[in-house]
Scaffold this active site. Structure first.
Site, short mmCIF file in Angstrom:
data_model
loop_
_atom_site.label_atom_id
_atom_site.label_comp_id
_atom_site.label_asym_id
_atom_site.label_seq_id
_atom_site.Cartn_x
_atom_site.Cartn_y
_atom_site.Cartn_z
N SER A 83 41.67 -31.01 16.44
CA SER A 83 41.94 -29.98 17.46
C SER A 83 42.74 -28.78 16.96
O SER A 83 42.77 -27.76 17.64
CB SER A 83 42.74 -30.60 18.61
OG SER A 83 41.93 -30.74 19.73
N LYS A 90 41.16 -25.52 16.85
CA LYS A 90 41.01 -24.70 18.07
C LYS A 90 41.89 -23.45 17.99
O LYS A 90 41.59 -22.42 18.60
CB LYS A 90 41.36 -25.55 19.31
CG LYS A 90 40.33 -26.65 19.56
CD LYS A 90 40.74 -27.67 20.61
CE LYS A 90 39.64 -28.71 20.76
NZ LYS A 90 40.03 -29.93 21.45
N TYR A 97 31.75 -26.16 16.67
CA TYR A 97 32.96 -26.83 17.13
C TYR A 97 33.24 -28.08 16.28
O TYR A 97 34.36 -28.29 15.79
CB TYR A 97 32.82 -27.21 18.62
CG TYR A 97 33.90 -28.13 19.12
CD1 TYR A 97 35.16 -27.64 19.44
CD2 TYR A 97 33.68 -29.51 19.24
CE1 TYR A 97 36.16 -28.50 19.87
CE2 TYR A 97 34.68 -30.36 19.67
CZ TYR A 97 35.93 -29.85 19.99
OH TYR A 97 36.93 -30.69 20.40
N TYR A 139 48.45 -31.39 24.12
CA TYR A 139 47.69 -32.08 25.17
C TYR A 139 48.51 -32.10 26.45
O TYR A 139 49.26 -31.14 26.73
CB TYR A 139 47.28 -33.49 24.71
CG TYR A 139 46.53 -33.50 23.40
CD1 TYR A 139 45.25 -32.95 23.32
CD2 TYR A 139 47.08 -34.02 22.24
CE1 TYR A 139 44.55 -32.94 22.12
CE2 TYR A 139 46.38 -34.02 21.04
CZ TYR A 139 45.12 -33.48 20.99
OH TYR A 139 44.43 -33.47 19.81
N VAL A 163 43.85 -35.03 16.79
CA VAL A 163 43.78 -36.49 16.75
C VAL A 163 43.62 -37.06 15.33
O VAL A 163 43.70 -38.26 15.13
CB VAL A 163 42.68 -37.07 17.67
CG1 VAL A 163 43.01 -36.84 19.13
CG2 VAL A 163 41.32 -36.52 17.32
N1 GLU Z 1 36.85 -33.35 17.52
C1 GLU Z 1 37.69 -33.99 18.48
C2 GLU Z 1 36.95 -34.14 19.80
O1 GLU Z 1 36.29 -33.26 20.22
C3 GLU Z 1 38.94 -33.19 18.62
C4 GLU Z 1 39.91 -33.89 19.47
C5 GLU Z 1 41.33 -33.52 19.22
O2 GLU Z 1 41.83 -33.44 18.10
O3 GLU Z 1 41.98 -33.33 20.25
O4 GLU Z 1 37.00 -35.15 20.43
#
Ligand code: GLU
Length: 310
Positions: A68, A71, A192, A244, A262
């Site tokens: 994530s 992002k 993504y 989160y 994650v």
């Molecule tokens: N690639 C992971 C997903 O889409 C990223 C999740 C994360 O790190 O929050 O589930």
């Protein structure tokens, strides 16, 4: 750095030893099969000061998937390409208070995803990039921001996630049905997932944190990598939405804009002072590095790094 190198080294080592005690409380993510292979006892922290001096302890050069935290990079690119108004006309800027991959919430509310750091928001951000930048362009962009030419795509993680990302596909098609995504859904999911599957280290994340701390300037060349406005927006969303649905508590207790993934990474920005990168794949129930929170709190208290330090 405000303290000398020797002192900083000691503080970073102490942070690591405090973090290690937390590891038994965490669990490695396993919903993406390849992530389950991470060593739960791995832990590293790297702090980079404005002159580029790094203080490191533990597993700071062990590659892991950025997940994530990518992002943040994609949001930077979308803001550079389209500006703040266009990006936030499709994605909100409010904390969601629900899980990062929530779908019910998205369907019930009429319009856009809560913010660019939950999956629905991030996939929307990618959909705004795909017609302008290739994955290779995004890889180069990531390498430049992390001051790390060794960043590569982890093919195993990418294949593993592509084989299991039905929920993200469902989110993306729902967004298409709501006209939030107006470009190609499959290409948006592919970009993504590739961005989530980039291999970084705690040190690369610390470097990126420093670039953001310096308002978008590369500390080595003095070159501007990002517009000041982009960086201001990104750091603010990191503070409000970066951890989160544990973002509020983290902001109160630690007060350092941070984004987690994650894969076990944490990217932290101490404005004008330092970048911090953490790796520790043992996660708490919200999906944040369990030891990282304790290590960052220790650094914040010891060095007065809370944004609103009294
Ligand atoms: N690639 C992971 C997903 O889409 C990223 C999740 C994360 O790190 O929050 O589930």
């Amino acid at each position: 750095m405000a303290v000398d190198y020797e002192t900083m080294n000691k503080i970073v080592k102490k942070a690591l030893s405090l973090g290690k005690k937390e590891l038994p409380k965490g669990r490695v993510a396993d919903y993406i099969p390849e992530l389950a292979k991470a060593r739960p006892d791995a832990l590293g922290i790297c702090v980079v000061g404005p002159d580029g001096t790094a203080c490191k302890a533990g597993d700071t050069n062990l590659p892991f998937s950025i997940q994530s935290i990518s992002k943040v990079i994609s949001l930077c690119m979308a803001l550079e390409l389209h500006g703040v108004d266009a990006v936030f006309s499709r994605v909100g800027m409010e904390p969601s208070g629900v899980a990062f991959n929530s779908i019910v919430e998205l369907d019930l509310q009429s319009g856009k995803p809560h913010n660019p750091f939950i999956n629905s928001g991030a996939i929307t951000v990618e959909s705004m990039i795909i017609d302008y930048r290739s994955f290779e362009d995004m890889l180069e962009f990531t390498r430049a921001l992390c001051l790390d030419q060794d960043i590569t795509l982890n093919r195993q993680v990418f294949n593993s996630e592509m084989a299991t990302c039905d929920r993200n596909r469902a989110i993306a098609y729902l967004l298409k049905s709501k006209n939030v995504i107006t470009t190609n859904v499959d290409s948006s999911i592919e970009l993504y997932t590739k961005m989530c599957s980039l291999n970084v280290t705690a040190e690369s994340l610390a470097n990126f944190g420093l670039v953001l701390a310096l308002g978008g300037i590369d500390p080595r060349s003095g070159k501007r990598l990002l517009k000041a406005g982009t960086v201001q927006t990104v750091k603010t969303i990191m503070l409000t939405c970066g951890m989160y649905d544990g973002s509020g508590q983290f902001a109160v207790e630690v007060g350092i804009p941070t984004k987690s993934g994650v894969g076990g990474g944490l990217l932290s920005v101490v404005d004008k002072r330092m970048g911090i990168g953490v790796y520790g794949p043992a996660l708490d129930e919200k999906g944040n590095c369990v030891a990282g929170k304790v290590m960052l709190k220790y650094l914040a208290d010891k060095l007065g790094l809370h944004l609103f330090q009294g």
